[in-house]
Design a protein around this motif. Structure first.
Motif, short mmCIF file in Angstrom:
data_model
loop_
_atom_site.label_atom_id
_atom_site.label_comp_id
_atom_site.label_asym_id
_atom_site.label_seq_id
_atom_site.Cartn_x
_atom_site.Cartn_y
_atom_site.Cartn_z
N ALA A 221 0.79 -1.26 0.00
CA ALA A 221 -0.15 -0.02 0.09
C ALA A 221 0.85 1.23 0.00
O ALA A 221 0.13 2.28 -0.44
CB ALA A 221 -0.90 -0.04 1.02
N ARG A 222 2.00 1.32 0.53
CA ARG A 222 2.92 2.38 0.56
C ARG A 222 3.11 2.95 -0.60
O ARG A 222 3.67 3.78 -0.88
CB ARG A 222 4.31 2.09 1.37
N THR A 223 3.09 2.21 -1.69
CA THR A 223 3.15 2.44 -3.17
C THR A 223 2.70 3.73 -3.49
O THR A 223 3.14 4.58 -4.32
CB THR A 223 2.85 1.56 -4.24
N TRP A 224 1.37 4.07 -3.06
CA TRP A 224 0.41 5.13 -3.37
C TRP A 224 0.88 6.35 -2.78
O TRP A 224 0.74 7.52 -3.13
CB TRP A 224 -0.95 4.70 -3.45
N SER A 225 1.57 6.22 -1.61
CA SER A 225 2.20 7.49 -0.88
C SER A 225 3.37 7.99 -1.52
O SER A 225 3.50 9.19 -1.66
CB SER A 225 2.47 7.25 0.60
N VAL A 226 4.21 7.08 -2.03
CA VAL A 226 5.26 7.15 -2.89
C VAL A 226 5.05 7.91 -4.28
O VAL A 226 5.36 9.05 -4.65
CB VAL A 226 6.26 6.00 -3.18
N VAL A 259 -5.23 8.35 -8.18
CA VAL A 259 -4.29 8.01 -6.86
C VAL A 259 -4.68 8.28 -5.64
O VAL A 259 -4.41 7.57 -4.76
CB VAL A 259 -3.24 8.75 -7.37
N VAL A 260 -5.43 9.33 -5.60
CA VAL A 260 -5.97 9.71 -4.17
C VAL A 260 -7.00 8.77 -3.82
O VAL A 260 -6.92 8.21 -2.53
CB VAL A 260 -6.38 11.29 -4.17
N ARG A 261 -7.68 8.20 -4.62
CA ARG A 261 -8.79 7.23 -4.41
C ARG A 261 -8.06 6.12 -3.68
O ARG A 261 -8.34 5.43 -3.11
CB ARG A 261 -9.75 6.87 -5.59
N LEU A 262 -7.06 5.64 -4.63
CA LEU A 262 -6.49 4.43 -4.41
C LEU A 262 -5.95 4.33 -2.95
O LEU A 262 -5.90 3.53 -2.31
CB LEU A 262 -5.24 4.14 -5.54
N ARG A 263 -5.07 5.40 -2.78
CA ARG A 263 -4.65 5.56 -1.20
C ARG A 263 -5.64 5.43 -0.06
O ARG A 263 -5.52 4.49 0.81
CB ARG A 263 -3.71 6.89 -1.19
N LEU A 264 -6.76 6.14 -0.56
CA LEU A 264 -7.81 6.21 0.49
C LEU A 264 -8.54 4.69 0.66
O LEU A 264 -8.68 4.37 1.54
CB LEU A 264 -8.89 7.08 0.12
N LEU A 268 -8.79 2.37 3.90
CA LEU A 268 -10.24 2.04 4.69
C LEU A 268 -10.46 0.67 4.27
O LEU A 268 -11.68 0.04 4.83
CB LEU A 268 -11.16 2.96 3.74
N GLY A 269 -9.35 -0.37 3.78
CA GLY A 269 -9.81 -1.48 3.52
C GLY A 269 -10.46 -2.15 2.19
O GLY A 269 -10.93 -3.24 2.28
N ALA A 270 -10.99 -1.15 1.31
CA ALA A 270 -12.23 -1.45 0.22
C ALA A 270 -11.19 -2.21 -0.61
O ALA A 270 -11.68 -2.92 -1.64
CB ALA A 270 -12.75 -0.32 0.02
N PHE A 271 -9.87 -1.72 -0.99
CA PHE A 271 -9.11 -2.09 -1.92
C PHE A 271 -8.03 -3.04 -1.46
O PHE A 271 -7.46 -2.59 -0.29
CB PHE A 271 -8.60 -0.95 -2.69
N ARG A 272 -7.97 -4.13 -2.24
CA ARG A 272 -6.92 -5.26 -1.88
C ARG A 272 -5.94 -5.60 -2.85
O ARG A 272 -6.29 -5.12 -3.92
CB ARG A 272 -7.47 -6.47 -1.32
#
Length: 288
Positions: A221-226, A259-264, A268-272
């Motif tokens: 998940a850290r990918t999207w913060s980067v 990108v913002v949606r993916l990080r969120l 929130l545990g909706a995306f795996r």
């Protein structure tokens, strides 16, 4: 299975990557897939290689084996496998820009070949490959059951399949589907987004055995913060980013919102994010 409100064709997927080529390469990097963090403080470039190593290990890739990389992008994963595993790799991409760049970089490497087109319409003979890999390309394919059938067909008896998949969480709440997952599909040109349970069932229906899977969400998940940090820096320092995002003629400019949606959605545990590995039985006929 979650679908966008409007159907997505392979041509639209190709156009998306061709249009955003420079942005993807500068912001995400030539691998165009998540990183897998083994330690808290680790360079993103090393993390993406960790993911490839993890997939290769799960697939039991052996030196000299013949591999099909479905959705190979710029060929970074194919190059890595050829260099570090002595693999003979054929990569497929629907993007003309990605295909041209991959061929230009690897024109003299006899272990690497690239094909431009829809992998679901490939013309590989039965039993061509030892391993089929699909690192984050399954979400872009309109007929996911057909992907598993084709992978089964082109694998030799005893061959292995490894799929890193973008996933919807099992039992995702309606609000998450409406405000996060369906828009991610629409904006990211994903014809559909399934769960690990969905894909495991498709693999078994295609004839695969010993189907196993692993949830890697927390480690990637850290990918999207980067990506968000890189994108923010380029918006401040490179005017063409702001010009592109403000130009209403470009439908794909919504990628910043995605990108913002993916990080969120991860938070929130909706995306795996999952890895599925399966084997074709050692005899050519399906077990049954």
């Amino acid at each position: 299975m979650i679908h966008p409100k409007q159907p997505v064709t392979p041509a639209e997927v190709a156009r998306h990557y061709d249009t955003l080529d420079i942005f993807y390469r500068e912001v995400w990097g030539e691998h165009l897939h998540h990183g897998l963090w083994r330690r808290r403080f680790e360079a993103p470039g090393r993390a993406v290689e960790h993911l490839v190593d993890h997939v290769a290990g799960a697939a039991g890739l052996q030196p000299g084996e013949v591999v099909c990389d479905v959705g190979c992008g710029y060929g970074a994963t194919a190059r890595y496998l050829a260099r570090h595993y002595d693999a003979h790799v054929t990569g497929w991409t629907v993007s003309k820009v990605q295909f041209i760049q991959a061929v230009a970089r690897d024109a003299r490497n006899e272990n690497l070949r690239y094909r431009h087109g829809d992998w679901l319409a490939n013309n590989h003979p039965d039993g061509t490959f030892d391993v089929v890999l699909a690192i984050e390309s399954l979400a872009h394919l309109p007929d996911k059951a057909a992907f598993f059938r084709e992978a089964y067909r082109v694998l030799r008896p005893g061959g292995r399949l490894a799929v890193c998949a973008w996933l919807a969480a099992d039992g995702a709440r309606p609000w998450a589907v409406r405000h996060l997952l369906e828009p991610i599909c629409r904006e990211g040109r994903l014809p559909g987004l399934g769960t690990l349970t969905d894909y495991a069932a498709m693999a078994e229906a295609a004839g695969f055995r010993n189907v196993r899977h692993e949830d890697l969400s927390r480690r990637v998940a850290r990918t999207w913060s980067v990506v968000l940090r890189r994108l923010a820096w380029r918006l401040l320092t490179r005017p063409r980013y702001a010009r592109f995002l403000l130009d209403g003629r470009h439908a794909d400019r919504v990628f910043l919102r995605t990108v913002v949606r993916l990080r969120l959605a991860y938070a929130l545990g909706a995306f795996r994010y999952g890895l599925l590995v399966a084997e074709k039985p050692p005899v050519s006929s399906r077990a049954g």
